[in-house]
Scaffold this motif. Sequence first.
Motif, PDB file in Angstrom:
ATOM      1  N   GLY A  66     -30.286  17.012  42.103  1.00  0.00           N
ATOM      2  CA  GLY A  66     -29.482  16.445  41.020  1.00  0.00           C
ATOM      3  C   GLY A  66     -27.989  16.702  41.164  1.00  0.00           C
ATOM      4  O   GLY A  66     -27.180  16.082  40.467  1.00  0.00           O
ATOM      5  N   ARG A  67     -27.615  17.601  42.066  1.00  0.00           N
ATOM      6  CA  ARG A  67     -26.183  17.904  42.278  1.00  0.00           C
ATOM      7  C   ARG A  67     -25.734  17.511  43.687  1.00  0.00           C
ATOM      8  O   ARG A  67     -24.602  17.066  43.876  1.00  0.00           O
ATOM      9  CB  ARG A  67     -25.924  19.399  42.076  1.00  0.00           C
ATOM     10  CG  ARG A  67     -26.248  19.899  40.683  1.00  0.00           C
ATOM     11  CD  ARG A  67     -25.800  21.346  40.497  1.00  0.00           C
ATOM     12  NE  ARG A  67     -26.477  22.262  41.407  1.00  0.00           N
ATOM     13  CZ  ARG A  67     -25.839  23.073  42.251  1.00  0.00           C
ATOM     14  NH1 ARG A  67     -24.522  23.074  42.329  1.00  0.00           N
ATOM     15  NH2 ARG A  67     -26.533  23.888  43.043  1.00  0.00           N
ATOM     16  N   PHE A  68     -26.605  17.690  44.666  1.00  0.00           N
ATOM     17  CA  PHE A  68     -26.271  17.381  46.057  1.00  0.00           C
ATOM     18  C   PHE A  68     -26.998  16.102  46.487  1.00  0.00           C
ATOM     19  O   PHE A  68     -28.126  15.853  46.063  1.00  0.00           O
ATOM     20  CB  PHE A  68     -26.704  18.515  46.996  1.00  0.00           C
ATOM     21  CG  PHE A  68     -25.936  19.801  46.840  1.00  0.00           C
ATOM     22  CD1 PHE A  68     -25.045  20.012  45.807  1.00  0.00           C
ATOM     23  CD2 PHE A  68     -26.124  20.824  47.758  1.00  0.00           C
ATOM     24  CE1 PHE A  68     -24.348  21.203  45.670  1.00  0.00           C
ATOM     25  CE2 PHE A  68     -25.440  22.030  47.649  1.00  0.00           C
ATOM     26  CZ  PHE A  68     -24.554  22.211  46.601  1.00  0.00           C
ATOM     27  N   THR A  69     -26.351  15.342  47.356  1.00  0.00           N
ATOM     28  CA  THR A  69     -26.953  14.127  47.894  1.00  0.00           C
ATOM     29  C   THR A  69     -26.779  14.088  49.402  1.00  0.00           C
ATOM     30  O   THR A  69     -25.650  14.149  49.899  1.00  0.00           O
ATOM     31  CB  THR A  69     -26.312  12.870  47.280  1.00  0.00           C
ATOM     32  OG1 THR A  69     -26.450  12.911  45.855  1.00  0.00           O
ATOM     33  CG2 THR A  69     -26.993  11.616  47.816  1.00  0.00           C
ATOM     34  N   ILE A  70     -27.886  13.952  50.109  1.00  0.00           N
ATOM     35  CA  ILE A  70     -27.835  13.841  51.565  1.00  0.00           C
ATOM     36  C   ILE A  70     -27.917  12.369  51.953  1.00  0.00           C
ATOM     37  O   ILE A  70     -28.620  11.578  51.312  1.00  0.00           O
ATOM     38  CB  ILE A  70     -28.982  14.649  52.218  1.00  0.00           C
ATOM     39  CG1 ILE A  70     -28.797  14.716  53.737  1.00  0.00           C
ATOM     40  CG2 ILE A  70     -30.349  14.097  51.833  1.00  0.00           C
ATOM     41  CD1 ILE A  70     -29.767  15.688  54.423  1.00  0.00           C
ATOM     42  N   SER A  71     -27.193  12.002  52.989  1.00  0.00           N
ATOM     43  CA  SER A  71     -27.235  10.631  53.497  1.00  0.00           C
ATOM     44  C   SER A  71     -26.914  10.668  54.984  1.00  0.00           C
ATOM     45  O   SER A  71     -26.478  11.689  55.505  1.00  0.00           O
ATOM     46  CB  SER A  71     -26.247   9.734  52.749  1.00  0.00           C
ATOM     47  OG  SER A  71     -24.915  10.199  52.942  1.00  0.00           O
ATOM     48  N   ARG A  72     -27.132   9.544  55.640  1.00  0.00           N
ATOM     49  CA  ARG A  72     -26.832   9.493  57.064  1.00  0.00           C
ATOM     50  C   ARG A  72     -26.324   8.107  57.438  1.00  0.00           C
ATOM     51  O   ARG A  72     -26.669   7.106  56.797  1.00  0.00           O
ATOM     52  CB  ARG A  72     -28.056   9.853  57.903  1.00  0.00           C
ATOM     53  CG  ARG A  72     -29.200   8.889  57.856  1.00  0.00           C
ATOM     54  CD  ARG A  72     -30.434   9.472  58.559  1.00  0.00           C
ATOM     55  NE  ARG A  72     -30.190   9.749  59.969  1.00  0.00           N
ATOM     56  CZ  ARG A  72     -31.024  10.449  60.730  1.00  0.00           C
ATOM     57  NH1 ARG A  72     -32.126  10.961  60.211  1.00  0.00           N
ATOM     58  NH2 ARG A  72     -30.750  10.655  62.009  1.00  0.00           N
ATOM     59  N   ASP A  73     -25.514   8.079  58.477  1.00  0.00           N
ATOM     60  CA  ASP A  73     -25.001   6.831  59.028  1.00  0.00           C
ATOM     61  C   ASP A  73     -25.416   6.807  60.489  1.00  0.00           C
ATOM     62  O   ASP A  73     -24.827   7.494  61.327  1.00  0.00           O
ATOM     63  CB  ASP A  73     -23.483   6.782  58.892  1.00  0.00           C
ATOM     64  CG  ASP A  73     -22.892   5.450  59.334  1.00  0.00           C
ATOM     65  OD1 ASP A  73     -23.541   4.744  60.138  1.00  0.00           O
ATOM     66  OD2 ASP A  73     -21.778   5.131  58.884  1.00  0.00           O
ATOM     67  N   ASN A  77     -23.955   8.343  64.043  1.00  0.00           N
ATOM     68  CA  ASN A  77     -24.703   9.546  64.441  1.00  0.00           C
ATOM     69  C   ASN A  77     -24.284  10.738  63.576  1.00  0.00           C
ATOM     70  O   ASN A  77     -24.113  11.862  64.070  1.00  0.00           O
ATOM     71  CB  ASN A  77     -24.483   9.869  65.917  1.00  0.00           C
ATOM     72  CG  ASN A  77     -25.780  10.153  66.667  1.00  0.00           C
ATOM     73  OD1 ASN A  77     -26.869   9.870  66.172  1.00  0.00           O
ATOM     74  ND2 ASN A  77     -25.656  10.703  67.853  1.00  0.00           N
ATOM     75  N   THR A  78     -24.129  10.483  62.273  1.00  0.00           N
ATOM     76  CA  THR A  78     -23.582  11.479  61.354  1.00  0.00           C
ATOM     77  C   THR A  78     -24.432  11.580  60.101  1.00  0.00           C
ATOM     78  O   THR A  78     -24.931  10.572  59.596  1.00  0.00           O
ATOM     79  CB  THR A  78     -22.135  11.116  60.966  1.00  0.00           C
ATOM     80  OG1 THR A  78     -21.320  11.088  62.155  1.00  0.00           O
ATOM     81  CG2 THR A  78     -21.547  12.136  60.004  1.00  0.00           C
ATOM     82  N   VAL A  79     -24.586  12.807  59.619  1.00  0.00           N
ATOM     83  CA  VAL A  79     -25.267  13.045  58.346  1.00  0.00           C
ATOM     84  C   VAL A  79     -24.275  13.715  57.400  1.00  0.00           C
ATOM     85  O   VAL A  79     -23.405  14.474  57.832  1.00  0.00           O
ATOM     86  CB  VAL A  79     -26.537  13.904  58.537  1.00  0.00           C
ATOM     87  CG1 VAL A  79     -26.194  15.287  59.053  1.00  0.00           C
ATOM     88  CG2 VAL A  79     -27.341  13.983  57.262  1.00  0.00           C
ATOM     89  N   TYR A  80     -24.406  13.410  56.117  1.00  0.00           N
ATOM     90  CA  TYR A  80     -23.468  13.900  55.109  1.00  0.00           C
ATOM     91  C   TYR A  80     -24.212  14.691  54.033  1.00  0.00           C
ATOM     92  O   TYR A  80     -25.403  14.478  53.787  1.00  0.00           O
ATOM     93  CB  TYR A  80     -22.736  12.725  54.449  1.00  0.00           C
ATOM     94  CG  TYR A  80     -22.031  11.820  55.424  1.00  0.00           C
ATOM     95  CD1 TYR A  80     -22.640  10.642  55.862  1.00  0.00           C
ATOM     96  CD2 TYR A  80     -20.768  12.136  55.907  1.00  0.00           C
ATOM     97  CE1 TYR A  80     -21.992   9.800  56.750  1.00  0.00           C
ATOM     98  CE2 TYR A  80     -20.116  11.299  56.801  1.00  0.00           C
ATOM     99  CZ  TYR A  80     -20.731  10.134  57.230  1.00  0.00           C
ATOM    100  OH  TYR A  80     -20.096   9.304  58.114  1.00  0.00           O
ATOM    101  N   LEU A  81     -23.490  15.556  53.377  1.00  0.00           N
ATOM    102  CA  LEU A  81     -23.994  16.250  52.194  1.00  0.00           C
ATOM    103  C   LEU A  81     -22.900  16.209  51.141  1.00  0.00           C
ATOM    104  O   LEU A  81     -21.893  16.907  51.260  1.00  0.00           O
ATOM    105  CB  LEU A  81     -24.384  17.695  52.511  1.00  0.00           C
ATOM    106  CG  LEU A  81     -25.074  18.434  51.368  1.00  0.00           C
ATOM    107  CD1 LEU A  81     -26.472  17.830  51.107  1.00  0.00           C
ATOM    108  CD2 LEU A  81     -25.208  19.926  51.660  1.00  0.00           C
ATOM    109  N   GLN A  82     -23.100  15.353  50.150  1.00  0.00           N
ATOM    110  CA  GLN A  82     -22.173  15.264  49.029  1.00  0.00           C
ATOM    111  C   GLN A  82     -22.581  16.313  48.017  1.00  0.00           C
ATOM    112  O   GLN A  82     -23.708  16.289  47.506  1.00  0.00           O
ATOM    113  CB  GLN A  82     -22.213  13.873  48.401  1.00  0.00           C
ATOM    114  CG  GLN A  82     -21.324  13.712  47.183  1.00  0.00           C
ATOM    115  CD  GLN A  82     -19.846  13.824  47.516  1.00  0.00           C
ATOM    116  OE1 GLN A  82     -19.383  13.274  48.516  1.00  0.00           O
ATOM    117  NE2 GLN A  82     -19.095  14.549  46.689  1.00  0.00           N
TER     118      GLN A  82
END
Length: 124
Positions: A66-73, A77-82
């Motif tokens: 509910g606070r962090f969001t993982i995504s990838r492009d 070749n990159t993954v993110y953590l908002q």
Amino acid sequence: QVQLVESGGGSVQAGGSLRLSCAASGRSFSSYAMGWFRQAPGREREFVSVINWAGNSPYDSAAVKGRFTISRDATKNTVYLQMNGLRPEDTAVYYCAAGRRIPVPWKQDDYEYWGQGTQVIVSS
């Protein structure tokens, strides 16, 4: 040489946001699940979040849901953590990891590649 390089860490006040990135190089990780772990001072490294190879099935730990969001492009070749709504207890070194088969998201031995980590400090 396969590398995972994290960036985006820093210092922020409680309630603030940061976006971590993990850039992979040396091979394509399009068929790998990508995850984030963290290790706070004096504590064991713990699971944060993971996303499957297709990028459509994220799974978060209860501590960050509910606070962090993982995504990838995949094209980058990159993954993110908002990370939103940061708390002092989120202070840790955050690590990116990749694994081809991850039946149990928090099982660290299943991840084949690891980054060096990026520091996140949240002050109250």
